[in-house]
Design a protein around this motif. Structure first.
Motif, PDB file in Angstrom:
ATOM      1  N   ASP A   1       0.618   8.789   8.644  1.00 13.16           N
ATOM      2  CA  ASP A   1       1.632   7.631   8.850  1.00 13.16           C
ATOM      3  C   ASP A   1       2.813   8.268   8.018  1.00 13.16           C
ATOM      4  OD1 ASP A   1       3.001   5.294   8.352  1.00 13.16           O
ATOM      5  OD2 ASP A   1       1.332   4.125   7.508  1.00 13.16           O
TER       6      ASP A   1
ATOM      7  N   HIS B   1      -1.188  12.022   5.117  1.00 14.20           N
ATOM      8  CA  HIS B   1       0.052  11.640   4.900  1.00 14.20           C
ATOM      9  C   HIS B   1       0.090   9.936   5.242  1.00 14.20           C
ATOM     10  CE1 HIS B   1       1.287  15.599   4.678  1.00 14.20           C
ATOM     11  NE2 HIS B   1       0.629  15.884   5.872  1.00 14.20           N
ATOM     12  N   GLY B   2       0.322   9.371   4.154  1.00  8.44           N
ATOM     13  CA  GLY B   2       0.274   7.773   4.215  1.00  8.44           C
ATOM     14  C   GLY B   2      -0.857   7.007   3.582  1.00  8.44           C
ATOM     15  N   ASP B   3      -0.718   5.842   3.526  1.00 12.83           N
ATOM     16  CA  ASP B   3      -1.544   5.039   3.011  1.00 12.83           C
ATOM     17  C   ASP B   3      -3.009   4.996   3.690  1.00 12.83           C
ATOM     18  OD1 ASP B   3       0.208   4.482   0.834  1.00 12.83           O
ATOM     19  OD2 ASP B   3       1.003   2.763   1.667  1.00 12.83           O
ATOM     20  N   ALA B   4      -4.117   4.698   2.791  1.00  8.67           N
ATOM     21  CA  ALA B   4      -5.482   4.281   3.306  1.00  8.67           C
ATOM     22  C   ALA B   4      -5.336   3.172   4.056  1.00  8.67           C
ATOM     23  CB  ALA B   4      -6.268   4.094   2.124  1.00  8.67           C
ATOM     24  N   THR B   5      -6.108   3.165   5.307  1.00  7.03           N
ATOM     25  CA  THR B   5      -6.014   2.113   6.358  1.00  7.03           C
ATOM     26  C   THR B   5      -7.324   1.578   6.950  1.00  7.03           C
ATOM     27  OG1 THR B   5      -4.748   1.254   8.174  1.00  7.03           O
ATOM     28  CG2 THR B   5      -5.361   3.647   8.314  1.00  7.03           C
TER      29      THR B   5
ATOM     30  N   LEU C   1      -8.415   7.666   5.778  1.00  5.07           N
ATOM     31  CA  LEU C   1      -7.856   8.102   4.652  1.00  5.07           C
ATOM     32  C   LEU C   1      -6.891   9.220   5.128  1.00  5.07           C
ATOM     33  CD1 LEU C   1     -10.993   8.218   2.109  1.00  5.07           C
ATOM     34  CD2 LEU C   1      -8.907   6.593   2.207  1.00  5.07           C
TER      35      LEU C   1
END
Length: 99
Positions: A46, A85-89, A82
């Protein structure tokens, strides 16, 4: 340097972890069943627009190629994603990225 390295490919890893091939063999996605999570490399990241397939400028494959390669992840009971690159979703974001 002068150190020796070892490539760990797709398949079973220690501690019950399973590695899946990402967009290329050197970009793995790890399945951690003890927490129903996948840890993604650069294949699924992300960069500000939500979790999505990242080709990274590669011309030898398409988004559809990568989606087909990653579709087996949807057979897993993924609850947490996880990305490198980016936040956990969550699973819903994974499903959108692979649709």
């Amino acid at each position: 340097g002068e150190a020796e390295g070892h490539f760990h490919g797709p398949g079973a890893w220690p501690f019950g972890i399973q590695a899946y091939a990402g967009r290329e063999d050197n970009d793995l996605i790890l399945w951690v069943p003890s927490v129903n999570a996948i840890v993604t490399g650069d294949s699924l990241s992300d960069f500000g627009d939500g979790l999505d397939i990242q080709l990274g400028g590669r011309k030898h494959l398409t988004r559809d190629d990568v989606v087909q390669r990653l579709r087996p992840l949807l057979d897993l009971p993924v609850e947490l994603v996880l990305p490198a690159h980016g936040d956990a979703t969550d699973r819903a974001a994974l499903e959108r990225a692979l649709s």
